[in-house]
Design a protein around this motif. Structure first.
Motif, PDB file in Angstrom:
ATOM      1  N   ARG A 121       0.825  -1.202   0.000  1.00  0.00           N
ATOM      2  CA  ARG A 121       0.000   0.000   0.000  1.00  0.00           C
ATOM      3  C   ARG A 121       0.866   1.262   0.000  1.00  0.00           C
ATOM      4  O   ARG A 121       1.799   1.363   0.798  1.00  0.00           O
ATOM      5  CB  ARG A 121      -0.936  -0.001   1.212  1.00  0.00           C
ATOM      6  CG  ARG A 121      -2.090  -0.973   1.050  1.00  0.00           C
ATOM      7  CD  ARG A 121      -2.975  -1.026   2.255  1.00  0.00           C
ATOM      8  NE  ARG A 121      -2.349  -1.770   3.342  1.00  0.00           N
ATOM      9  CZ  ARG A 121      -2.968  -2.120   4.461  1.00  0.00           C
ATOM     10  NH1 ARG A 121      -4.229  -1.778   4.646  1.00  0.00           N
ATOM     11  NH2 ARG A 121      -2.337  -2.792   5.398  1.00  0.00           N
ATOM     12  N   LEU A 122       0.520   2.182  -0.891  1.00  0.00           N
ATOM     13  CA  LEU A 122       1.152   3.495  -0.901  1.00  0.00           C
ATOM     14  C   LEU A 122       0.452   4.356   0.140  1.00  0.00           C
ATOM     15  O   LEU A 122      -0.766   4.534   0.098  1.00  0.00           O
ATOM     16  CB  LEU A 122       1.034   4.123  -2.289  1.00  0.00           C
ATOM     17  CG  LEU A 122       1.923   3.455  -3.342  1.00  0.00           C
ATOM     18  CD1 LEU A 122       1.317   3.563  -4.726  1.00  0.00           C
ATOM     19  CD2 LEU A 122       3.302   4.073  -3.321  1.00  0.00           C
ATOM     20  N   VAL A 123       1.221   4.877   1.094  1.00  0.00           N
ATOM     21  CA  VAL A 123       0.592   5.508   2.254  1.00  0.00           C
ATOM     22  C   VAL A 123       0.921   6.994   2.407  1.00  0.00           C
ATOM     23  O   VAL A 123       0.249   7.702   3.166  1.00  0.00           O
ATOM     24  CB  VAL A 123       0.970   4.768   3.560  1.00  0.00           C
ATOM     25  CG1 VAL A 123       0.436   3.337   3.524  1.00  0.00           C
ATOM     26  CG2 VAL A 123       2.480   4.787   3.797  1.00  0.00           C
ATOM     27  N   ALA A 124       1.940   7.496   1.734  1.00  0.00           N
ATOM     28  CA  ALA A 124       2.305   8.910   1.848  1.00  0.00           C
ATOM     29  C   ALA A 124       3.210   9.283   0.692  1.00  0.00           C
ATOM     30  O   ALA A 124       3.762   8.412  -0.002  1.00  0.00           O
ATOM     31  CB  ALA A 124       3.002   9.187   3.182  1.00  0.00           C
ATOM     32  N   GLY A 125       3.381  10.580   0.463  1.00  0.00           N
ATOM     33  CA  GLY A 125       4.239  11.005  -0.635  1.00  0.00           C
ATOM     34  C   GLY A 125       4.568  12.482  -0.562  1.00  0.00           C
ATOM     35  O   GLY A 125       4.195  13.183   0.383  1.00  0.00           O
ATOM     36  N   ASP A 126       5.277  12.941  -1.589  1.00  0.00           N
ATOM     37  CA  ASP A 126       5.668  14.335  -1.662  1.00  0.00           C
ATOM     38  C   ASP A 126       5.778  14.717  -3.134  1.00  0.00           C
ATOM     39  O   ASP A 126       6.113  13.873  -3.981  1.00  0.00           O
ATOM     40  CB  ASP A 126       7.011  14.559  -0.959  1.00  0.00           C
ATOM     41  CG  ASP A 126       7.414  16.027  -0.953  1.00  0.00           C
ATOM     42  OD1 ASP A 126       6.613  16.851  -0.501  1.00  0.00           O
ATOM     43  OD2 ASP A 126       8.529  16.338  -1.410  1.00  0.00           O
ATOM     44  N   THR A 127       5.452  15.964  -3.443  1.00  0.00           N
ATOM     45  CA  THR A 127       5.508  16.450  -4.813  1.00  0.00           C
ATOM     46  C   THR A 127       6.273  17.765  -4.866  1.00  0.00           C
ATOM     47  O   THR A 127       5.977  18.690  -4.107  1.00  0.00           O
ATOM     48  CB  THR A 127       4.084  16.693  -5.374  1.00  0.00           C
ATOM     49  OG1 THR A 127       3.325  15.491  -5.267  1.00  0.00           O
ATOM     50  CG2 THR A 127       4.154  17.103  -6.838  1.00  0.00           C
ATOM     51  N   LYS A 128       7.272  17.835  -5.727  1.00  0.00           N
ATOM     52  CA  LYS A 128       8.002  19.068  -5.974  1.00  0.00           C
ATOM     53  C   LYS A 128       8.014  19.326  -7.478  1.00  0.00           C
ATOM     54  O   LYS A 128       8.088  18.388  -8.280  1.00  0.00           O
ATOM     55  CB  LYS A 128       9.452  18.969  -5.476  1.00  0.00           C
ATOM     56  CG  LYS A 128       9.590  18.805  -3.960  1.00  0.00           C
ATOM     57  CD  LYS A 128       9.171  20.056  -3.220  1.00  0.00           C
ATOM     58  CE  LYS A 128       9.491  19.983  -1.725  1.00  0.00           C
ATOM     59  NZ  LYS A 128       8.773  18.931  -1.019  1.00  0.00           N
ATOM     60  N   VAL A 129       7.948  20.602  -7.860  1.00  0.00           N
ATOM     61  CA  VAL A 129       8.044  20.987  -9.261  1.00  0.00           C
ATOM     62  C   VAL A 129       9.295  21.833  -9.446  1.00  0.00           C
ATOM     63  O   VAL A 129       9.497  22.827  -8.742  1.00  0.00           O
ATOM     64  CB  VAL A 129       6.798  21.778  -9.725  1.00  0.00           C
ATOM     65  CG1 VAL A 129       6.945  22.187 -11.192  1.00  0.00           C
ATOM     66  CG2 VAL A 129       5.537  20.937  -9.540  1.00  0.00           C
ATOM     67  N   ALA A 130      10.157  21.408 -10.382  1.00  0.00           N
ATOM     68  CA  ALA A 130      11.387  22.142 -10.691  1.00  0.00           C
ATOM     69  C   ALA A 130      11.212  22.924 -11.990  1.00  0.00           C
ATOM     70  O   ALA A 130      10.378  22.571 -12.831  1.00  0.00           O
ATOM     71  CB  ALA A 130      12.556  21.177 -10.813  1.00  0.00           C
ATOM     72  N   GLY A 131      11.996  23.967 -12.142  1.00  0.00           N
ATOM     73  CA  GLY A 131      11.905  24.800 -13.339  1.00  0.00           C
ATOM     74  C   GLY A 131      12.301  24.057 -14.595  1.00  0.00           C
ATOM     75  O   GLY A 131      12.966  23.013 -14.558  1.00  0.00           O
ATOM     76  N   LYS A 132      11.894  24.599 -15.717  1.00  0.00           N
ATOM     77  CA  LYS A 132      12.200  24.002 -17.015  1.00  0.00           C
ATOM     78  C   LYS A 132      13.703  23.784 -17.165  1.00  0.00           C
ATOM     79  O   LYS A 132      14.508  24.691 -16.939  1.00  0.00           O
ATOM     80  CB  LYS A 132      11.713  24.936 -18.123  1.00  0.00           C
ATOM     81  CG  LYS A 132      11.647  24.314 -19.486  1.00  0.00           C
ATOM     82  CD  LYS A 132      10.430  23.419 -19.625  1.00  0.00           C
ATOM     83  CE  LYS A 132      10.279  22.941 -21.058  1.00  0.00           C
ATOM     84  NZ  LYS A 132       9.182  21.973 -21.187  1.00  0.00           N
ATOM     85  N   GLY A 133      14.090  22.558 -17.487  1.00  0.00           N
ATOM     86  CA  GLY A 133      15.491  22.242 -17.697  1.00  0.00           C
ATOM     87  C   GLY A 133      16.248  21.849 -16.448  1.00  0.00           C
ATOM     88  O   GLY A 133      17.392  21.396 -16.527  1.00  0.00           O
ATOM     89  N   GLN A 134      15.632  21.992 -15.275  1.00  0.00           N
ATOM     90  CA  GLN A 134      16.308  21.627 -14.029  1.00  0.00           C
ATOM     91  C   GLN A 134      16.170  20.138 -13.715  1.00  0.00           C
ATOM     92  O   GLN A 134      16.947  19.593 -12.934  1.00  0.00           O
ATOM     93  CB  GLN A 134      15.750  22.456 -12.868  1.00  0.00           C
ATOM     94  CG  GLN A 134      16.056  23.947 -12.997  1.00  0.00           C
ATOM     95  CD  GLN A 134      15.435  24.769 -11.884  1.00  0.00           C
ATOM     96  OE1 GLN A 134      14.466  24.365 -11.260  1.00  0.00           O
ATOM     97  NE2 GLN A 134      16.010  25.927 -11.627  1.00  0.00           N
ATOM     98  N   VAL A 135      15.178  19.489 -14.299  1.00  0.00           N
ATOM     99  CA  VAL A 135      14.937  18.050 -14.149  1.00  0.00           C
ATOM    100  C   VAL A 135      14.581  17.524 -15.528  1.00  0.00           C
ATOM    101  O   VAL A 135      13.940  18.229 -16.313  1.00  0.00           O
ATOM    102  CB  VAL A 135      13.786  17.777 -13.158  1.00  0.00           C
ATOM    103  CG1 VAL A 135      13.462  16.287 -13.096  1.00  0.00           C
ATOM    104  CG2 VAL A 135      14.112  18.301 -11.775  1.00  0.00           C
ATOM    105  N   ASP A 136      14.989  16.310 -15.822  1.00  0.00           N
ATOM    106  CA  ASP A 136      14.654  15.713 -17.114  1.00  0.00           C
ATOM    107  C   ASP A 136      13.307  15.004 -17.008  1.00  0.00           C
ATOM    108  O   ASP A 136      13.234  13.792 -16.816  1.00  0.00           O
ATOM    109  CB  ASP A 136      15.748  14.736 -17.543  1.00  0.00           C
ATOM    110  CG  ASP A 136      15.501  14.192 -18.940  1.00  0.00           C
ATOM    111  OD1 ASP A 136      14.558  14.669 -19.609  1.00  0.00           O
ATOM    112  OD2 ASP A 136      16.239  13.300 -19.368  1.00  0.00           O
TER     113      ASP A 136
END
Length: 334
Positions: A121-136
């Motif tokens: 069971r997936l019980v928790a998580g986290d979400t981050k958004v990086a700027g264009k080009g900072q993450v593939d």
């Protein structure tokens, strides 16, 4: 909701809540999934195993799976190698600004489906958004907790002379799939990743033979690297029979064209097991009852000769020292 992820989706406000509700909670909801800062979970009796892994595979969609399915399989299989029934997982997403929400939905759908198959069971998580080009595109990190079966103790340091070495199916397919999906060589071949969650066949094998000595997930570096790790940790030699090592014809063909050794290509649904020699057939019988491990077979044995080395008997009967693992053949394989 927007068609693409924006920086506002990572700002913690209304759009973040919308992303979590319509994409993540829509797939992962269960009685333990939390909206609070941490999940509150029942603690099992006995010993537990815990593992963390990051996934940055490129491309993120490939024949046989995607980064979401891979993230669940990788953590489930790491727990399974310790004889631990997967119970809970958390997941953290780092998403590049502009990432298509439709792709994110496909990825979370694959995660939810694979988690159900594995019984975790997936019980928790986290979400981050990086700027264009900072993450593939998208990176995922998963953490898993599992309950170790009573009487089970596996470790790379427990291999003994006389043990048999098993693989749970044909090798090198994930690495070959990713290589072809990148289309760097213009080779066309019908190869599908072996990506699969393997707790259920591992559980059956451990119930048949609780004292399996070693279980290892043959991911980066493939089976060859795993065997060298076991030989070093246990201070033993390993002897393989080339004729017994299962490689799909299409994988063998691609490897022949590019001069690659299938033993060093990554798997994402294959395990190496070291089992007492007189009980190997019982383990094979248990594994072959499951679709994802029905190709399991013995490929060699543990010896007291040449500690720390892996020797292979070729198909013409000669012996050769398997090269020690070198540099990563394919970066961003998982």
């Amino acid at each position: 909701m927007n068609d693409c992820v924006t920086l506002a989706h990572g700002a913690g406000g209304k759009q973040t809540a919308e992303l979590i509700d319509k994409v993540f909670r829509a797939q992962f909801a269960n009685e333990l999934f939390t909206a609070d800062d941490a999940a509150v979970l029942p603690v099992p009796q006995g010993k537990m195993a815990m593992t963390t892994d990051g996934f940055i595979v490129s491309p993120q969609f490939f024949p046989g799976g995607n980064i979401g399915k891979l993230s669940i399989c990788g953590t489930v299989n790491d727990l399974s190698c310790m004889g631990a029934r997967p119970l809970y997982m958390t997941c953290a997403f780092v998403i590049e600004e502009g990432y298509p929400v439709s792709d994110l939905r496909k990825i979370t759908e694959a995660m939810a489906k694979t988690a159900r198959e594995a019984g975790v069971r997936l019980v928790a998580g986290d979400t981050k958004v990086a700027g264009k080009g900072q993450v593939d595109g998208l990176f995922i990190t998963t953490t898993g907790v599992g309950e170790i079966l009573p009487g089970v103790a596996t470790s790379g340091a427990l291999a003994k002379p006389g043990d048999k070495i098993l693989v749970t199916g044909d090798i090198g397919r994930h690495g070959c799939t990713i290589l072809l999906a990148r289309d760097d060589f213009g080779i066309e071949a019908e190869v599908t990743s072996d990506c699969a969650p393997l707790w259920h066949p591992v559980e059956a094998a451990l119930k048949a033979v609780p004292d399996i000595h070693v279980i290892r997930d043959a991911t980066r570096g493939g089976v060859g690297t795993v065997l060298y790790e076991i030989a070093a940790e246990s201070g033993v030699g390993i002897r393989l029979n080339a004729a017994d090592i299962p490689v799909a014809p299409e994988v063998r063909g691609v490897c022949g064209m590019l001069g690659l050794e299938p033993l060093y290509l990554a798997c994402e649904g294959r395990l190496v097991m070291v089992v007492p020699g007189d009980r190997a057939e019982r383990v094979l019988e248990a594994l072959n009852a499951f679709p994802d491990t029905e190709g399991a077979r013995v490929i060699g044995e543990v010896t007291s000769e040449l500690p720390g080395r892996v020797v292979m008997t070729t198909e013409i009967g000669s012996e050769t020292l398997l090269p020690e693992p070198g540099n990563e053949l394919l970066p961003r394989i998982c």
